[in-house]
Design an enzyme around this catalytic site. Structure first.
Site, PDB file in Angstrom:
ATOM      1  N   HIS A  43     -75.566  34.674 -22.180  1.00 40.17           N
ATOM      2  CA  HIS A  43     -75.549  33.538 -21.232  1.00 40.17           C
ATOM      3  C   HIS A  43     -75.114  33.903 -19.935  1.00 40.17           C
ATOM      4  O   HIS A  43     -75.585  33.916 -18.847  1.00 40.17           O
ATOM      5  CB  HIS A  43     -75.064  32.392 -21.840  1.00 40.17           C
ATOM      6  CG  HIS A  43     -75.623  32.124 -23.066  1.00 40.17           C
ATOM      7  ND1 HIS A  43     -76.785  31.312 -23.258  1.00 40.17           N
ATOM      8  CD2 HIS A  43     -74.965  32.073 -24.386  1.00 40.17           C
ATOM      9  CE1 HIS A  43     -77.054  31.034 -24.660  1.00 40.17           C
ATOM     10  NE2 HIS A  43     -76.020  31.556 -25.226  1.00 40.17           N
TER      11      HIS A  43
HETATM   12  C1  BDR Z   1     -72.540  28.557 -22.956  1.00 40.55           C
HETATM   13  O1  BDR Z   1     -71.838  28.050 -23.912  1.00 40.55           O
HETATM   14  C2  BDR Z   1     -70.639  28.998 -24.154  1.00 40.55           C
HETATM   15  O2  BDR Z   1     -70.692  29.011 -25.519  1.00 40.55           O
HETATM   16  C3  BDR Z   1     -71.235  30.220 -23.503  1.00 40.55           C
HETATM   17  O3  BDR Z   1     -69.898  30.797 -23.297  1.00 40.55           O
HETATM   18  C4  BDR Z   1     -71.939  29.756 -22.630  1.00 40.55           C
HETATM   19  O4  BDR Z   1     -71.183  29.441 -21.421  1.00 40.55           O
HETATM   20  C5  BDR Z   1     -73.816  28.608 -23.509  1.00 40.55           C
HETATM   21  O5  BDR Z   1     -74.457  27.414 -24.051  1.00 40.55           O
END
Ligand code: BDR
Ligand code: CA
Length: 312
Positions: A240
Site C-alpha cells: 500500500h
Molecule cells: C493501510 O493501513 C495500514 O495497515 C497500512 O500500513 C496502510 O497504510 C492500508 O489500508
C-alpha cells in the site's frame, strides 16, 4: 530535489515506503513524523527509527506525534502487522534517539520555515498529526505543495470494515479536515494498492539483492502477506504505502481522476468511507486526484532498483 515529510505508522508497508524515499536522490526527507495507527505510538516511533538505521540514514530525524485519533479511541492492526508492527525480520533496537519536538510542532515549524509551496507531505497512516497541525496553525495549509496519501477505496470498498479502509477509518474526523483543507491532494486508495502485489517472483527479487535491506524487505513481506493471502486469497502482499513514494518518483506509472471525495464521519455502519464521486454524478467541487490504476511491473522495477542502492 523535492522536500518531503513522511507521516507514518510503520507497519511493514510503511517501512518499505520509507526505504524507497531514503534510497531516492530526487527526494529530501526533512523528517519522519510517527502517528498511532497500525500499532501504538511508542512502537511506530520505534519502528521508524529502526528503518532509518536499516537504510543507513540515522541522521533523518524522527518525531513522535499523536498517540490517539482526534476524538475517538485508537483502533490498531496487529492482526495484519504483528505485535511490534514490524514483525518478520529480526532487526536491532534503534540506537538513535527520538527528537524532543512533538511531530505536530515539527510540521508547523517546518512548513513555516521552508519556502511556501516547497514541502510535500506523504501520509501513510491515520491523518491525526496533519489535522492537528492544521487545527493549531491554519496558516500552514496554503504553504504545502501537495499532500500525497495512502487511504480510502472506491471499487475495492474496505479492508477494516465492509465500507472503510484502515487509515481513514481510524481517524475519520482528521481525514475530513485534510480532505477539506484546500491543499492539492493525491490519494492512493486500495483500488490501486491492491494492484501492487508482491508475488513470489517479486519477493525473490528483493531477497536476491543480497543486502540487509533486501533481506529485511523480503522477510517483512513473508510476514505481511499471510494476512491478505488467508483473508482475500490474494496473490501476495499489497504494498500500500510504497505507492505514495513511487507516485512522487514516477507519476507516469499511475493514472486517476480529479474528483470530489468526502469522508463519512456520522454513520457507525460506514464510518471512514471515502465517498468518491468517480463518475461525476454530483456538482460537488473536485478536491482530490484519486488514483485508480498503476503499471505494477514498472512499480516493482523502480522499487527493486532503488532498494538495491541501500547498502546500510
Ligand atoms: C493501510 O493501513 C495500514 O495497515 C497500512 O500500513 C496502510 O497504510 C492500508 O489500508
Ligand atoms: Ca501505514
Amino acid at each position: 530535489m523535492r522536500k518531503i515529510i513522511i507521516d507514518t505508522d510503520p507497519g511493514q508497508d510503511d517501512a518499505v515506503a520509507i526505504l524507497l524515499a531514503l534510497a531516492s536522490p530526487e527526494l529530501e526527507v526533512l523528517g519522519i513524523t510517527a502517528v498511532a495507527g497500525n500499532v501504538p505510538l511508542d512502537l511506530t516511533a520505534r519502528n521508524a527509527r529502526i528503518v532509518t538505521e536499516l537504510a543507513g540514514r540515522p541522521e533523518v530525524p524522527v518525531f513522535a506525534g499523536c498517540d490517539r485519533p482526534l476524538s475517538r479511541k485508537l483502533v490498531t492492526a496487529e492482526h495484519v502487522h504483528g505485535r511490534t508492527g514490524l514483525d518478520g525480520p529480526v532487526l536491532p533496537d534503534p540506537t538513535v534517539p527520538l527528537q524532543d519536538t512533538h511531530a505536530v510542532d515539527f510540521l508547523i515549524e517546518t512548513l513555516r520555515a521552508e519556502p511556501e509551496g516547497s514541502v510535500t507531505l506523504c501520509a501513510l497512516g491515520p491523518l491525526t498529526n496533519i489535522a492537528a497541525a492544521f487545527a493549531r496553525a491554519p496558516d500552514i495549509a496554503p504553504r504545502i505543495a501537495e499532500i500525497v496519501l495512502m487511504g480510502g477505496a472506491y471499487f475495492e470498498v474496505g479492508n477494516i470494515t465492509p465500507a472503510a479502509e484502515f487509515n481513514i477509518y481510524v481517524d475519520p474526523e482528521a481525514a475530513q479536515a485534510v480532505f477539506r483543507a484546500g491543499v492539492p491532494l493525491t490519494v492512493l486508495p486500495l483500488d490501486v494498492t491492491h494492484k501492487a502485489l508482491v508475488t513470489t517472483a517479486r519477493n525473490d527479487a528483493f531477497r536476491a539483492l543480497g543486502t540487509p535491506v533486501g533481506r529485511a524487505v523480503a522477510e517483512m513481506t513473508d510476514f505481511f502477506e499471510r494476512f491478505d493471502k488467508e483473508k482475500y486469497g490474494s496473490n501476495g502482499a499489497p504494498l500500500h504505502d510504497p505507492c505514495v513514494t513511487a507516485y512522487l518518483l514516477a507519476p507516469e506509472l499511475f493514472s486517476g481522476r480529479h474528483i470530489n471525495v468526502e469522508i463519512e464521519t456520522v454513520s457507525d455502519l460506514t464510518r471512514g468511507m471515502t465517498v468518491a464521486d468517480w463518475w461525476g454524478v454530483t456538482d460537488r467541487p473536485a478536491n482530490a486526484t484519486f488514483i485508480g490504476d498503476l503499471d505494477a511491473d514498472g512499480f516493482f522495477a523502480l522499487l527493486t532498483e532503488r532498494l538495491g542502492r541501500l547498502r546500510g
